[in-house]
Design an enzyme around this catalytic site. Structure first.
Site, PDB file in Angstrom:
ATOM      1  N   HIS A  15       0.867  -1.174   0.000  1.00 32.18           N
ATOM      2  CA  HIS A  15       0.000   0.000   0.000  1.00 32.18           C
ATOM      3  C   HIS A  15       0.906   1.226   0.000  1.00 32.18           C
ATOM      4  O   HIS A  15       2.113   1.113  -0.192  1.00 32.18           O
ATOM      5  CB  HIS A  15      -0.940  -0.027   1.216  1.00 32.18           C
ATOM      6  CG  HIS A  15      -0.201   0.004   2.519  1.00 32.18           C
ATOM      7  ND1 HIS A  15       0.064   1.167   3.181  1.00 32.18           N
ATOM      8  CD2 HIS A  15       0.360  -0.991   3.251  1.00 32.18           C
ATOM      9  CE1 HIS A  15       0.748   0.904   4.288  1.00 32.18           C
ATOM     10  NE2 HIS A  15       0.940  -0.406   4.345  1.00 32.18           N
ATOM     11  N   GLY A  16       0.382   2.407   0.222  1.00 26.00           N
ATOM     12  CA  GLY A  16       1.074   3.684   0.115  1.00 26.00           C
ATOM     13  C   GLY A  16       2.553   3.732   0.455  1.00 26.00           C
ATOM     14  O   GLY A  16       3.402   3.801  -0.432  1.00 26.00           O
TER      15      GLY A  16
END
Length: 105
Positions: A15-16
């Site tokens: 993710h991010g």
């Protein structure tokens, strides 16, 4: 073309923040790194959108590849980052500042 299978070490996956670390590492290499998963076509590992679109979760196996001079070292660098738990809390820095608050405050 050298390839490596790597288990994603971040508990939540790519993710991010973990994806950004992987992308920065891949972009810093002298060769193009490609990353794929689940039989899908590999994508450019220096593209944040492409890496996020893989949907890789913690424990998933991804395959990275590179071609050209320096490919093995580049794969080592990216594989090392992918295998790390980038969701782990960083170690707290010890407070080395003197305590200037009055006692009992």
């Amino acid at each position: 073309m050298p390839t490596r299978d790597v288990v994603v070490g971040s508990r939540i996956g790519l993710h991010g923040r973990p994806a950004a670390v992987v992308v920065r590492t891949a972009a810093a290499q002298p060769v193009t790194i490609r990353i794929g998963m689940g039989g899908r076509l590999p994508v450019d590992a220096s593209s944040i959108i492409a890496v996020l679109a893989l949907g890789a979760h913690g424990g998933d196996t991804v395959t990275i590849s590179a071609e050209g001079e320096g490919a093995e070292a580049a794969l080592d660098a990216v594989a090392g980052v992918l295998a790390e738990d980038l969701d782990a809390e960083p170690a707290a820095e010890p407070n080395t500042e003197p305590n200037t608050e009055p006692a009992g405050a």
